[in-house]
Design an enzyme around this catalytic site. Structure first.
Site, PDB file in Angstrom:
ATOM      1  N   SER A   1      -9.406  25.724   6.853  1.00 34.20           N
ATOM      2  CA  SER A   1     -10.594  26.261   6.181  1.00 34.20           C
ATOM      3  C   SER A   1     -10.398  26.517   4.692  1.00 34.20           C
ATOM      4  CB  SER A   1     -11.071  27.542   6.867  1.00 34.20           C
ATOM      5  OG  SER A   1     -10.207  28.613   6.576  1.00 34.20           O
TER       6      SER A   1
ATOM      7  N   LYS B   1      -9.811  33.915   3.069  1.00 34.72           N
ATOM      8  CA  LYS B   1     -10.951  33.237   2.421  1.00 34.72           C
ATOM      9  C   LYS B   1     -11.010  33.659   0.952  1.00 34.72           C
ATOM     10  CE  LYS B   1     -12.559  31.932   6.528  1.00 34.72           C
ATOM     11  NZ  LYS B   1     -12.152  30.654   7.038  1.00 34.72           N
TER      12      LYS B   1
END
Length: 192
Positions: free
Chosen positions: A37, A80
């Site tokens: 990701s 993230k």
């Protein structure tokens, strides 16, 4: 006399070692990147150092790569990039991200494509986060913002494998033109 002096030095050394160990454990943590990701910035199976004390000094900023407890399952940690901070309005369309009306030019993403189009108004104490590999990232587009209390710390460097060693860039120039406190008022913005 020499024996008590030696015993004292051993005790002092052990106590100092323990103190240093606990201070380091409080300030630094290792995180294992699992999944893709954050590609291209971070690769699957890399290890990063996380500064757990940095947000005692200042709040997270746009561009910071953070480790946090997954809001849908707090026993799992995610990594993230912070895109929106409290007070921001984040707008996502098929190929662009805008913050407070300023479209971002993001050199760190794999692809701008996203299936989700929406607008979020970021609430106090919350952060909007996205993976750099937008087409496959499970992030704020799907489960909302991350409460500040869930943030473990800022990922600052890749340390393993050694050939990948590098400091993690926050790309502050990408966000330089975004003004804090000048969020655009967009009707239909979802509160996050």
């Amino acid at each position: 006399m020499k024996r008590s002096h030696l015993a004292r030095e051993v005790i002092e050394t052990v106590l100092l070692t323990l103190l240093i160990f606990f201070v380091i454990r409080f300030v630094i943590q290792s995180y294992h990147v699992e999944g893709v990701s954050m590609v291209p910035s971070l690769q699957n199976d890399e290890y990063v150092l996380v500064n757990k004390a940095i947000y005692l000094l200042h709040p997270p900023e746009r561009g910071d790569v953070i480790v946090f407890h997954n809001p849908t399952n707090t026993s799992v940690d995610f990594i993230k990039r912070v895109i929106g901070v409290p007070g921001d309005t984040v707008q996502v369309d098929a190929n662009h991200i805008s913050i407070n009306g300023v479209q971002l030019d993001e050199p760190y993403i794999s692809s701008p494509a996203t299936q989700v189009t929406n607008t979020w108004k970021i609430s106090p104490g919350k952060y909007f986060v996205l993976g750099d590999n937008r087409p496959v990232s499970d992030d704020s587009r799907y489960w909302g913002c991350v409460p500040q209390s869930y943030i473990v710390g800022q990922a600052v460097a890749v340390y393993w494998p050694t050939k990948s060693w590098e400091f993690i860039s926050t790309y502050s120039s990408v966000y330089a033109h975004v003004k804090t406190g000048q969020a655009t008022t967009t009707s239909g913005a979802q509160s996050c």
